[in-house]
Design an enzyme around this catalytic site. Structure first.
Site: not given
Ligand code: 1CP
Length: 343
Positions: A24, A28, A37, A73, A148
């Site tokens: 990540r 943010r 954003r 994502d 999901y």
């Molecule tokens: O920098 C990076 O790592 C690249 C971007 C990235 C990656 C690899 C994002 C951006 N998401 C992911 C993978 C991801 N998404 C995973 C696997 C990794 C992990 O376990 O953390 C998962 C479970 C998700 C699902 C997801 N997408 C969540 C979690 C929801 C939950 O179940 O609690 C969330 C909050 C997102 C949204 C998201 N994805 C990425 C970002 C930066 C965000 C936040 C959105 C924003 O900016 O508001």
């Protein structure tokens, strides 16, 4: 050295230093991300190559990271299967999958048609990253995506998703197969577009007992990796909270295995043997410690990973970085890893 330290470590070759990147890392906790954003929703970002490429590169400009990871994502490629996806903080599915008919209706899309914007983002990032910083492509592992798709949103337990495995076992197995085939094609297309390593995030696999991992989740991961094995890119598997699954994970034979912070690296090494690279595993919360304590925690991870195989470690956090993290602590960590491991 022009060869990437990250790719060398993935292949088990000695690198100039222990490479480091952060799960990540594009996101943010970076003020420049929050600024970009403002007023734009997340999905628009993932679908607009110029914006997604810019966010991918932001952490690379700020820190001396050894790899970039595509900004997208894990849910991005499921829309093409026929899933109605929205983001409200995290992913939300308007039509959760709860029966065999909904599984039967899912398509296995051609990524060139369903996610051309991801492939374009990869090409655009590669055009900018002309040095020795490689780009990691990624996808969600089938079980984590099933969580999901069936539950409809994130939870701590994914009770509805796990119930589905037992109430509709045939549909669950077909769903896993369709997800595996979709992700295999998706990752293959990412490599073709220029991704130099491919990572499968299995964020929720730790919810499974060894028996369900064995019968349901592991065969689907193997199905993805079997399709990718002949590509000239290393394969990374991250079984989050999967310390109890590592003996079985070993048989999936990825080049790199991500270890969360709850499993000590020496224990992971004992279970996984000498032939894979370990990636991890500083507790993301340690980035909130004062410098002296953070420094000790970094040394502890390096010590745990050390011994006779410095080429078999990629430094990372044990899960994604917290959005309240101070970017200066990240800079301190990246520089500390490089200074202490320079060879
Ligand atoms: O920098 C990076 O790592 C690249 C971007 C990235 C990656 C690899 C994002 C951006 N998401 C992911 C993978 C991801 N998404 C995973 C696997 C990794 C992990 O376990 O953390 C998962 C479970 C998700 C699902 C997801 N997408 C969540 C979690 C929801 C939950 O179940 O609690 C969330 C909050 C997102 C949204 C998201 N994805 C990425 C970002 C930066 C965000 C936040 C959105 C924003 O900016 O508001």
């Amino acid at each position: 050295m022009s060869e990437s330290a990250f790719l060398a470590a993935c292949r088990g070759q000695e690198a100039s230093h222990t490479p480091v990147w952060i799960m990540r890392q594009a996101g943010r906790y970076l003020p420049e991300y929050r600024k970009l954003r403002e007023g734009n929703d997340f999905l628009t970002f993932t679908r607009t190559p110029d914006l997604a490429a810019e966010v991918t590169l932001q952490p690379i400009r700020r820190f001396e990271l050894d790899a970039a990871i595509l900004f997208s994502d894990i849910m991005t490629p499921v829309e093409g299967m026929g899933v109605e996806l929205e983001f409200e903080g995290g992913p939300v599915i308007r039509n959760p999958i709860r029966d065999a008919e909904s599984v039967a209706r899912l398509r296995i899309p051609d990524p060139r048609e369903s996610v051309p914007f991801v492939l374009e983002t990869i090409r655009s990032v590669r055009a900018e990253l002309t040095g020795s910083i490689p780009l990691i492509g990624f996808a969600g592992a089938p079980f984590t995506l099933l969580c999901y798709l069936v539950e409809g949103h994130g939870t701590r337990t994914f009770s509805a998703a796990r119930a589905f495995l037992y109430s509709e076992p045939d549909a669950a197995r077909l769903l896993m197969t369709k997800l595996a085939d979709t992700m295999a094609a998706y990752l293959e297309a990412q490599a073709e577009a220029g991704a130099q390593a491919l990572m499968l995030f299995d964020s929720w696999v730790g919810l499974l007992a060894e028996s369900e991992f064995e019968t349901l989740a592991a065969p689907a991961v193997a199905r993805v990796f079997d399709r990718l094995r002949d590509l000239p890119v290393p394969l990374i598997y991250f079984p989050h909270q999967g310390g109890h699954l590592l003996e079985r994970v070993k048989t999936l034979d990825p080049d790199v295995i991500g270890i969360d912070w709850r499993t000590p690296l020496p224990e992971a090494r004992r279970k996984l043997g000498p032939d894979c690279t370990l990636q991890g595993n500083l507790d993301p919360a340690a980035l909130f410690a004062p410098r002296a304590q953070l420094s000790e925690r970094i040394d502890a991870v390096l010590g745990d990973a050390g011994g006779k195989r410095p080429g078999r470690h990629i430094f990372n956090l044990g899960h994604g970085i917290d959005k309240a993290t101070d970017p200066d602590s990240v800079a301190f960590m990246v520089d500390a890893v490089h200074e202490r491991t320079a060879r």
